[in-house]
Design a protein around this motif. Structure first.
Motif, PDB file in Angstrom:
ATOM      1  N   GLY A 233       0.299   5.999 -11.170  1.00 27.96           N
ATOM      2  CA  GLY A 233       0.922   4.798 -10.597  1.00 27.96           C
ATOM      3  C   GLY A 233       2.198   5.147  -9.847  1.00 27.96           C
ATOM      4  N   ASP A 234       2.279   4.690  -8.618  1.00 24.85           N
ATOM      5  CA  ASP A 234       3.482   4.943  -7.819  1.00 24.85           C
ATOM      6  C   ASP A 234       3.931   3.651  -7.141  1.00 24.85           C
ATOM      7  N   GLY A 235       3.271   2.538  -7.509  1.00 25.88           N
ATOM      8  CA  GLY A 235       3.650   1.244  -6.934  1.00 25.88           C
ATOM      9  C   GLY A 235       4.758   0.626  -7.781  1.00 25.88           C
TER      10      GLY A 235
ATOM     11  N   LEU B  18     -13.105   8.396 -12.354  1.00 29.29           N
ATOM     12  CA  LEU B  18     -12.909   6.947 -12.284  1.00 29.29           C
ATOM     13  C   LEU B  18     -11.427   6.638 -12.143  1.00 29.29           C
ATOM     14  N   CYS B  19     -11.157   5.466 -11.551  1.00 28.77           N
ATOM     15  CA  CYS B  19      -9.786   4.985 -11.458  1.00 28.77           C
ATOM     16  C   CYS B  19      -9.658   3.751 -12.367  1.00 28.77           C
ATOM     17  N   VAL B  20      -8.696   3.785 -13.278  1.00 22.77           N
ATOM     18  CA  VAL B  20      -8.493   2.687 -14.236  1.00 22.77           C
ATOM     19  C   VAL B  20      -7.102   2.102 -13.988  1.00 22.77           C
TER      20      VAL B  20
ATOM     21  N   VAL C  30     -13.324  -0.854   1.240  1.00 24.24           N
ATOM     22  CA  VAL C  30     -12.857  -1.420  -0.033  1.00 24.24           C
ATOM     23  C   VAL C  30     -13.460  -0.618  -1.194  1.00 24.24           C
ATOM     24  N   PRO C  31     -12.645  -0.184  -2.177  1.00 24.00           N
ATOM     25  CA  PRO C  31     -13.231   0.545  -3.312  1.00 24.00           C
ATOM     26  C   PRO C  31     -14.118  -0.384  -4.154  1.00 24.00           C
ATOM     27  N   GLU C  32     -15.184   0.184  -4.695  1.00 24.42           N
ATOM     28  CA  GLU C  32     -16.105  -0.623  -5.502  1.00 24.42           C
ATOM     29  C   GLU C  32     -15.504  -0.875  -6.896  1.00 24.42           C
TER      30      GLU C  32
ATOM     31  N   VAL D 106     -11.738  -1.111 -13.675  1.00 25.54           N
ATOM     32  CA  VAL D 106     -12.214   0.256 -13.481  1.00 25.54           C
ATOM     33  C   VAL D 106     -12.913   0.265 -12.125  1.00 25.54           C
ATOM     34  N   MET D 107     -12.478   1.168 -11.263  1.00 25.15           N
ATOM     35  CA  MET D 107     -13.023   1.157  -9.890  1.00 25.15           C
ATOM     36  C   MET D 107     -13.320   2.553  -9.373  1.00 25.15           C
ATOM     37  N   GLN D 108     -13.939   2.556  -8.216  1.00 25.61           N
ATOM     38  CA  GLN D 108     -14.279   3.788  -7.501  1.00 25.61           C
ATOM     39  C   GLN D 108     -13.014   4.630  -7.295  1.00 25.61           C
ATOM     40  N   TYR D 109     -13.120   5.894  -7.642  1.00 27.38           N
ATOM     41  CA  TYR D 109     -12.008   6.824  -7.413  1.00 27.38           C
ATOM     42  C   TYR D 109     -12.082   7.325  -5.974  1.00 27.38           C
ATOM     43  N   LEU D 110     -10.966   7.272  -5.292  1.00 25.11           N
ATOM     44  CA  LEU D 110     -10.894   7.769  -3.912  1.00 25.11           C
ATOM     45  C   LEU D 110     -10.271   9.158  -3.973  1.00 25.11           C
ATOM     46  N   PRO D 111     -11.117  10.192  -3.871  1.00 25.45           N
ATOM     47  CA  PRO D 111     -10.631  11.564  -4.159  1.00 25.45           C
ATOM     48  C   PRO D 111      -9.824  12.142  -3.007  1.00 25.45           C
TER      49      PRO D 111
ATOM     50  N   THR E 136       1.389  -0.231   4.202  1.00 25.47           N
ATOM     51  CA  THR E 136       0.881   1.139   4.249  1.00 25.47           C
ATOM     52  C   THR E 136       0.812   1.786   2.858  1.00 25.47           C
ATOM     53  N   GLY E 137       1.464   1.164   1.844  1.00 29.82           N
ATOM     54  CA  GLY E 137       1.320   1.638   0.464  1.00 29.82           C
ATOM     55  C   GLY E 137       0.077   1.092  -0.217  1.00 29.82           C
ATOM     56  N   SER E 138      -0.631   0.166   0.432  1.00 28.43           N
ATOM     57  CA  SER E 138      -1.861  -0.399  -0.143  1.00 28.43           C
ATOM     58  C   SER E 138      -3.097   0.135   0.566  1.00 28.43           C
TER      59      SER E 138
ATOM     60  N   ALA F  91      -8.646  -0.240   1.657  1.00 29.48           N
ATOM     61  CA  ALA F  91      -7.595  -1.175   1.246  1.00 29.48           C
ATOM     62  C   ALA F  91      -7.699  -1.365  -0.265  1.00 29.48           C
ATOM     63  N   ILE F  92      -6.648  -0.948  -0.981  1.00 27.28           N
ATOM     64  CA  ILE F  92      -6.607  -1.105  -2.439  1.00 27.28           C
ATOM     65  C   ILE F  92      -5.585  -2.196  -2.784  1.00 27.28           C
ATOM     66  N   ASP F  93      -5.392  -2.445  -4.072  1.00 26.02           N
ATOM     67  CA  ASP F  93      -4.254  -3.226  -4.577  1.00 26.02           C
ATOM     68  C   ASP F  93      -4.198  -4.667  -4.055  1.00 26.02           C
ATOM     69  N   ALA F  94      -5.254  -5.422  -4.391  1.00 23.40           N
ATOM     70  CA  ALA F  94      -5.370  -6.801  -3.887  1.00 23.40           C
ATOM     71  C   ALA F  94      -4.834  -7.839  -4.879  1.00 23.40           C
ATOM     72  N   GLU F  95      -3.886  -7.472  -5.734  1.00 24.39           N
ATOM     73  CA  GLU F  95      -3.449  -8.397  -6.786  1.00 24.39           C
ATOM     74  C   GLU F  95      -2.688  -9.617  -6.260  1.00 24.39           C
ATOM     75  N   PHE F  96      -2.239  -9.567  -4.993  1.00 22.80           N
ATOM     76  CA  PHE F  96      -1.536 -10.724  -4.410  1.00 22.80           C
ATOM     77  C   PHE F  96      -2.490 -11.629  -3.618  1.00 22.80           C
TER      78      PHE F  96
HETATM   79  P1  ADP Z   1       0.419  -1.183  -7.853  1.00 29.48           P
HETATM   80  O1  ADP Z   1      -0.172  -2.544  -7.938  1.00 29.48           O
HETATM   81  O2  ADP Z   1       1.270  -0.836  -9.012  1.00 29.48           O
HETATM   82  O3  ADP Z   1       1.103  -0.926  -6.548  1.00 29.48           O
HETATM   83  P2  ADP Z   1      -1.848   0.342  -6.830  1.00 29.48           P
HETATM   84  O4  ADP Z   1      -3.147  -0.375  -6.933  1.00 29.48           O
HETATM   85  O5  ADP Z   1      -1.219   0.357  -5.501  1.00 29.48           O
HETATM   86  O6  ADP Z   1      -0.836  -0.187  -7.944  1.00 29.48           O
HETATM   87  O7  ADP Z   1      -2.086   1.818  -7.330  1.00 29.48           O
HETATM   88  C1  ADP Z   1      -1.005   2.705  -7.545  1.00 29.48           C
HETATM   89  C2  ADP Z   1      -1.388   4.113  -7.069  1.00 29.48           C
HETATM   90  O8  ADP Z   1      -2.539   4.572  -7.766  1.00 29.48           O
HETATM   91  C3  ADP Z   1      -1.768   4.147  -5.606  1.00 29.48           C
HETATM   92  O9  ADP Z   1      -0.625   4.265  -4.803  1.00 29.48           O
HETATM   93  C4  ADP Z   1      -2.658   5.379  -5.552  1.00 29.48           C
HETATM   94  O10 ADP Z   1      -1.875   6.547  -5.492  1.00 29.48           O
HETATM   95  C5  ADP Z   1      -3.366   5.342  -6.894  1.00 29.48           C
HETATM   96  N1  ADP Z   1      -4.684   4.660  -6.791  1.00 29.48           N
HETATM   97  C6  ADP Z   1      -4.913   3.333  -6.877  1.00 29.48           C
HETATM   98  N2  ADP Z   1      -6.219   3.058  -6.731  1.00 29.48           N
HETATM   99  C7  ADP Z   1      -6.844   4.239  -6.558  1.00 29.48           C
HETATM  100  C8  ADP Z   1      -8.217   4.623  -6.360  1.00 29.48           C
HETATM  101  N3  ADP Z   1      -9.183   3.709  -6.321  1.00 29.48           N
HETATM  102  N4  ADP Z   1      -8.487   5.946  -6.238  1.00 29.48           N
HETATM  103  C9  ADP Z   1      -7.487   6.866  -6.277  1.00 29.48           C
HETATM  104  N5  ADP Z   1      -6.192   6.573  -6.469  1.00 29.48           N
HETATM  105  C10 ADP Z   1      -5.858   5.270  -6.612  1.00 29.48           C
END
Ligand code: ADP
Ligand code: SR1
Ligand code: MG
Ligand code: MG
Ligand code: MG
Length: 422
Positions: free
Chosen positions: A43-45, A60-62, A100-102, A114-119, A239-241, A251-256
């Motif tokens: 986590g870096d958000g 996996l990404c949790v 979009v990650p699965e 639990v979602m698709q890991y983006l390697p 750009t952090g999402s 596009a990750i991090d759709a909590e908003f």
């Molecule tokens: P937050 O809501 O705290 O900002 P994020 O969903 O942005 O959390 O995830 C935090 C970090 O985790 C991302 O910046 C990224 O480095 C890593 N991450 C999140 N989702 C994935 C993913 N599906 N695969 C690989 N890394 C991920």
């Protein structure tokens, strides 16, 4: 208070958690391979905890939401945000699966996705930009993601009964309140959570607190954000999402996610490219003066707007039959002056969207410099004078966008003015 039965995972217990879910464990290489699983918390958000679990046959990404935010444990925040994120990622994937990650599992009890890991080589776009990288396909991918998700969740594509159900499903009130506070309110008074590069930007931060035009404009935008239910927004489109390689964009991090004004997502994205542009000078080194990256960033702002608006209008032309807003009886080819009426509606829609996107973009640039949530684009510039010089230019440009968005006329004008500043 947290969910009854809730427990926070850690790098050990996340393994037991996945081992207890055979479908997920199989993706790693079955539960019996658990001793070989490797876990990292990445986590870096600002808000959540993210674990990457790697096994012999996959990873996996949790993501877990605790009942508070990562950067301030005394700031309580609803864990329901995970439900909104899971629902939004699934909804976005219906319209634009390649970006979009699965989602494999949403667990309300533990507030986990639990979602698709983006390697690797996927990295957070903001990190890549700070390293000086260029992503030639980024604007095209973002334009597609935004046009597809925003058009298809709007009344241009949906009947009004379906649209109302979706608006109700994505209320996300607590997360919206956070946005209202940190983007539209805090930067314009001495909010305790604010910070800025001091003393270099003291005068600018103070000026904003006395800036009548900026306060009025920011509050009008807050009204638009709260009162408009135009389409399902990603809601944190910066750009952090985004996780990217030179050929892919997710596009990750759709909590908003919430029904809101389309201009909010579009403007936020354009603003974050501009923030990277303003930071680039502060990151320039002997080996890389960033000239090429800066040119590409400005071109990406142009391309993003141009491609997004073209795709959105193409969807409107091709598929507006399903939507209840621009009815065929008024706007269809068979209607009296139908084509002409549709053209007039589209011109007016895009002109308003452009102006609003610039204004939202301006607010977003300002909040990243004087609000709570700063960005590595600037934070990575260690010399405070050098950082402040970049921040000051971005802040002034953001204010122009916020208070006088209609003065820009077109996107080329926006980037020309930005280019003239450096
Ligand atoms: P937050 O809501 O705290 O900002 P994020 O969903 O942005 O959390 O995830 C935090 C970090 O985790 C991302 O910046 C990224 O480095 C890593 N991450 C999140 N989702 C994935 C993913 N599906 N695969 C690989 N890394 C991920
Ligand atoms: C207190 S949280 C600040 C920001 O982090 C999130 O990523 C959103 O951008 C939010 O506004
Ligand atoms: Mg994030
Ligand atoms: Mg987040
Ligand atoms: Mg932002």
């Amino acid at each position: 208070s947290s969910i009854p039965g809730f427990r926070a995972l850690d790098v050990d217990s996340v393994k037991d958690y996945l081992a207890g879910k055979p479908d997920l464990a199989d993706r790693l290489g079955r539960s019996s391979s658990k001793p070989e699983w490797k876990v990292k918390e990445v986590g870096d958000g600002n808000i959540n905890y993210v674990y990457i679990v790697e096994g012999p046959s996959g990873a996996l990404c949790v993501k877990q939401a605790l009942p508070y935010i990562r950067i301030a444990h005394d700031w309580k925040l609803t864990q329901d945000r995970v439900r909104f994120e899971a629902d939004a990622l699934r909804e976005e994937a219906r319209y634009c699966p390649e970006h979009v990650p699965e989602v494999y599992l949403y667990d309300p009890q533990l507030a986990v996705i639990v979602m698709q890991y983006l390697p690797p080589p996927h990295i957070i776009l903001r990190v890549g930009l700070t390293q000086g990288k260029i992503y030639p396909r980024l604007a095209e991918h973002l334009a597609k993601f935004l046009a597809q998700t925003l058009f298809r969740t709007s009344l241009l594509a949906l009947d009004s009964a379906t649209w109302r159900e979706k608006v109700a499903m994505f209320r996300n009130g607590d997360m919206c309140r956070l946005t209202e506070q940190v983007i539209f309110t805090d930067p314009y008074y001495a909010a305790p959570v604010n910070r800025h590069t001091s003393p270099q930007l003291d005068a600018e931060a103070l000026a904003l607190r006395e800036d009548v035009e900026a306060k009025v404009a920011a509050t009008q935008l807050k009204a638009k954000f709260c009162e408009t239910a135009q389409a399902l927004l990603h809601g944190d489109m910066h750009t952090g999402s985004l996780m990217v390689t030179s050929t892919s964009t997710f596009a990750i991090d759709a909590e908003f996610a919430v029904y809101g004004p389309i201009a909010f997502d579009v403007g936020k994205m354009m603003a974050n490219l501009l923030l990277a542009y303003y930071a680039a000078d502060g990151q320039a080194s002997e080996g890389d003066d960033r000239t090429e990256q800066k040119r590409w960033l400005l071109q990406s702002v142009v391309d993003l707007w141009t491609k997004f608006s073209a795709q959105f209008l193409a969807l409107w032309d091709a598929e507006s039959q399903g939507g209840d807003l621009y009815r065929a009886e008024l706007f269809g080819a068979d209607a009296t002056a139908g084509q002409q009426t549709r053209q007039a509606a589209q011109d007016s829609f895009m002109a308003d969207l452009f102006t609003d996107a610039l204004a939202f973009g301006g607010a977003v640039m300002i909040r990243r410099i004087v609000g709570i949530a700063h960005i590595i684009d600037f934070e990575s510039i260690k010399d405070a004078d050098r950082r402040a010089a970049c921040e000051k230019r971005a802040l002034h440009f953001g204010r122009e966008l916020l208070v006088e968005p209609q003065a820009f006329h077109n996107v080329e004008r926006v980037v020309r003015l930005a280019a003239d500043q450096l």
